[in-house]
Design a protein around this motif. Structure first.
Motif, PDB file in Angstrom:
ATOM      1  N   ALA A 136      20.034  40.631  77.339  1.00  0.00           N
ATOM      2  CA  ALA A 136      19.478  40.745  76.094  1.00  0.00           C
ATOM      3  C   ALA A 136      18.258  40.914  75.635  1.00  0.00           C
ATOM      4  O   ALA A 136      18.146  41.799  75.043  1.00  0.00           O
ATOM      5  CB  ALA A 136      20.435  39.544  75.239  1.00  0.00           C
ATOM      6  N   GLU A 137      17.365  40.057  76.400  1.00  0.00           N
ATOM      7  CA  GLU A 137      15.805  40.157  75.610  1.00  0.00           C
ATOM      8  C   GLU A 137      15.188  41.373  76.551  1.00  0.00           C
ATOM      9  O   GLU A 137      14.465  41.648  75.592  1.00  0.00           O
ATOM     10  CB  GLU A 137      15.074  38.525  76.240  1.00  0.00           C
ATOM     11  N   THR A 138      15.647  41.762  77.413  1.00  0.00           N
ATOM     12  CA  THR A 138      15.095  43.439  77.460  1.00  0.00           C
ATOM     13  C   THR A 138      14.988  43.982  76.753  1.00  0.00           C
ATOM     14  O   THR A 138      14.826  44.826  76.484  1.00  0.00           O
ATOM     15  CB  THR A 138      15.416  43.355  79.268  1.00  0.00           C
ATOM     16  N   THR A 139      16.007  44.001  76.291  1.00  0.00           N
ATOM     17  CA  THR A 139      16.523  45.298  75.383  1.00  0.00           C
ATOM     18  C   THR A 139      16.459  45.232  74.082  1.00  0.00           C
ATOM     19  O   THR A 139      15.723  45.639  73.378  1.00  0.00           O
ATOM     20  CB  THR A 139      18.642  45.083  74.802  1.00  0.00           C
ATOM     21  N   LEU A 140      16.309  43.699  73.740  1.00  0.00           N
ATOM     22  CA  LEU A 140      15.739  43.336  72.523  1.00  0.00           C
ATOM     23  C   LEU A 140      14.120  43.590  72.301  1.00  0.00           C
ATOM     24  O   LEU A 140      13.894  44.206  71.778  1.00  0.00           O
ATOM     25  CB  LEU A 140      15.529  41.440  71.649  1.00  0.00           C
ATOM     26  N   ALA A 141      13.719  43.556  73.439  1.00  0.00           N
ATOM     27  CA  ALA A 141      12.198  43.880  73.322  1.00  0.00           C
ATOM     28  C   ALA A 141      11.928  45.604  73.071  1.00  0.00           C
ATOM     29  O   ALA A 141      10.983  45.951  72.634  1.00  0.00           O
ATOM     30  CB  ALA A 141      11.851  43.029  75.039  1.00  0.00           C
ATOM     31  N   GLY A 142      12.533  46.322  74.010  1.00  0.00           N
ATOM     32  CA  GLY A 142      12.752  47.851  73.425  1.00  0.00           C
ATOM     33  C   GLY A 142      12.818  47.873  72.481  1.00  0.00           C
ATOM     34  O   GLY A 142      12.198  49.118  71.935  1.00  0.00           O
ATOM     35  N   ILE A 143      13.339  47.252  71.820  1.00  0.00           N
ATOM     36  CA  ILE A 143      14.087  47.707  70.346  1.00  0.00           C
ATOM     37  C   ILE A 143      12.696  47.525  69.541  1.00  0.00           C
ATOM     38  O   ILE A 143      11.767  48.431  68.373  1.00  0.00           O
ATOM     39  CB  ILE A 143      15.023  46.843  69.464  1.00  0.00           C
ATOM     40  N   ARG A 144      12.020  46.602  70.051  1.00  0.00           N
ATOM     41  CA  ARG A 144      11.286  45.527  69.219  1.00  0.00           C
ATOM     42  C   ARG A 144       9.387  46.726  69.033  1.00  0.00           C
ATOM     43  O   ARG A 144       9.371  46.874  68.344  1.00  0.00           O
ATOM     44  CB  ARG A 144      10.141  44.130  69.476  1.00  0.00           C
ATOM     45  N   SER A 145       9.254  47.229  69.923  1.00  0.00           N
ATOM     46  CA  SER A 145       8.786  47.819  71.011  1.00  0.00           C
ATOM     47  C   SER A 145       8.776  49.624  70.334  1.00  0.00           C
ATOM     48  O   SER A 145       7.478  50.558  69.422  1.00  0.00           O
ATOM     49  CB  SER A 145       8.756  48.224  72.254  1.00  0.00           C
ATOM     50  N   SER A 146      10.117  49.680  70.288  1.00  0.00           N
ATOM     51  CA  SER A 146      10.099  50.864  69.484  1.00  0.00           C
ATOM     52  C   SER A 146       9.443  51.159  67.402  1.00  0.00           C
ATOM     53  O   SER A 146      10.060  51.947  67.137  1.00  0.00           O
ATOM     54  CB  SER A 146      11.337  51.467  69.754  1.00  0.00           C
ATOM     55  N   THR A 147      10.380  50.015  67.275  1.00  0.00           N
ATOM     56  CA  THR A 147       9.638  50.112  65.521  1.00  0.00           C
ATOM     57  C   THR A 147       8.489  49.386  65.244  1.00  0.00           C
ATOM     58  O   THR A 147       8.484  49.108  64.353  1.00  0.00           O
ATOM     59  CB  THR A 147      11.469  48.894  64.923  1.00  0.00           C
ATOM     60  N   GLY A 148       7.881  48.276  66.401  1.00  0.00           N
ATOM     61  CA  GLY A 148       7.009  48.065  65.634  1.00  0.00           C
ATOM     62  C   GLY A 148       5.440  48.776  66.098  1.00  0.00           C
ATOM     63  O   GLY A 148       4.620  48.564  65.739  1.00  0.00           O
TER      64      GLY A 148
END
Length: 148
Positions: A136-148
């Motif tokens: 979950a954290e790996t996937t969440l990090a991918g979301i943050r990096s693509s939106t941030g």
């Protein structure tokens, strides 16, 4: 959808958390994020999961499935650990045949991570809480990096 009663892990206050709502549920007393765990059906999935402000871990499970019963406590622990960062939505595939077909469920449990209505990650089978949290954290990090 009246909501489930959740005890705040920070202050112990009981809070009603609806299955679907805008934003992130917070404790009415200490204002800390609350774990968000909800059930969804074919009829409620759009409101409960796809329209969530938070990324959603979807647990496609069945009552007759032993591994599903084993993974439930681990998923709930991850939802508590990552309160305010993700929502856990549980879908009984026997009661939600349209979702089972839509997500091409071949084995249960099948876990998805969705954000903005799109599937970002998929995993089949049970796993311990630390492995699920890392996924979950790996996937969440991918979301943050693509939106941030």
């Amino acid at each position: 959808m009246s909501g489930e009663i959740v005890v705040c892990p920070h202050c112990g206050r009981r809070n009603r958390v609806p299955a679907a709502a805008p934003g992130v549920p917070r404790c009415g007393n200490c204002h800390q994020p609350l774990p968000w765990i909800a059930d969804a059906t074919d009829a409620t999935f759009a409101a409960v999961a796809e329209q969530s402000a938070l990324p959603v871990v979807v647990d496609l499970w069945a009552a007759w499935c032993g591994p599903c019963r084993m993974v439930t406590p681990a998923l709930e622990q991850v939802a508590r650990d990552l309160a305010g960062k993700l929502k856990l939505v549980k879908v009984d595939v026997d009661a939600a045949p349209m979702l089972s077909r839509r997500f091409d469920v071949k084995a249960v449990p099948t876990l998805l991570i969705m954000h903005d209505g799109k599937v970002l990650a998929r995993k089949s089978g049970a796993a311990p809480a630390p492995a699920l949290r890392q996924w979950a954290e790996t996937t969440l990090a991918g979301i943050r990096s693509s939106t941030g």
